[in-house]
Design a protein around this motif. Structure first.
Motif, PDB file in Angstrom:
ATOM      1  N   ASP A  71       0.861  -1.175   0.000  1.00 41.54           N
ATOM      2  CA  ASP A  71       0.000   0.000   0.000  1.00 41.54           C
ATOM      3  C   ASP A  71       0.902   1.231   0.000  1.00 41.54           C
ATOM      4  O   ASP A  71       2.048   1.173   0.454  1.00 41.54           O
ATOM      5  CB  ASP A  71      -0.880  -0.034   1.257  1.00 41.54           C
ATOM      6  N   SER A  85      -2.744   1.460  -4.295  1.00 42.85           N
ATOM      7  CA  SER A  85      -3.234   2.696  -3.704  1.00 42.85           C
ATOM      8  C   SER A  85      -4.715   2.887  -4.012  1.00 42.85           C
ATOM      9  O   SER A  85      -5.186   2.491  -5.070  1.00 42.85           O
ATOM     10  CB  SER A  85      -2.457   3.897  -4.245  1.00 42.85           C
ATOM     11  N   ASN A  96       1.393   9.870  -7.695  1.00 45.96           N
ATOM     12  CA  ASN A  96       1.811   8.625  -7.036  1.00 45.96           C
ATOM     13  C   ASN A  96       2.342   7.619  -8.049  1.00 45.96           C
ATOM     14  O   ASN A  96       3.353   6.955  -7.805  1.00 45.96           O
ATOM     15  CB  ASN A  96       0.653   8.007  -6.250  1.00 45.96           C
TER      16      ASN A  96
END
Length: 125
Positions: A57, A87, A94
């Motif tokens: 994660d 995610s 990201n």
């Protein structure tokens, strides 16, 4: 295949164990679960980095998944383990950061477990 799942949500473990029960029962997959980036590094330092797939994660308290990825890439001998980032936020920032840090893949929550199985089984570990 040894798989380390890193996620601060405790309900992830029973979900993965349910979705991968056939592979676990047949010993195709061996899964370990830790609840933080710090615990993942400790596990990897104690058990070695090689021959592992890491599913991490990104958003976790303490060390983020991206910080963990960076430390893994800097700490292990080549070739590094395969790391797939997970995610709830599929934003480009990201994704780009994960890619720059050496992530092999980027998956968004909720996970498509059929797709994840395909991706894992296509790996040559």
């Amino acid at each position: 295949m040894k798989i380390l799942v890193v996620d601060d949500e405790q309900d992830v473990q029973p979900l993965f164990e349910q979705r991968f029960r056939r592979e676990i029962k047949s010993h195709e997959f061996e899964m370990e679960f830790v609840l933080s980036g710090e615990a993942a590094l400790e596990y990897l330092n104690n058990n070695g980095f090689q021959d592992k797939l890491i599913l991490s994660d990104i958003n976790m308290p303490g060390m983020s998944g991206l910080e963990l990825l960076d430390k893994i890439q800097k700490s292990c001998n080549p070739p590094p383990p395969i790391v797939m980032m997970i995610s709830a936020y599929g934003d480009d920032e990201n994704k780009n950061t994960a890619q720059k840090l050496g992530a092999n893949d980027f998956l968004t929550k909720p996970l498509d477990f059929a797709l994840l199985k395909e991706k894992i089984k296509s790996l040559s570990i």
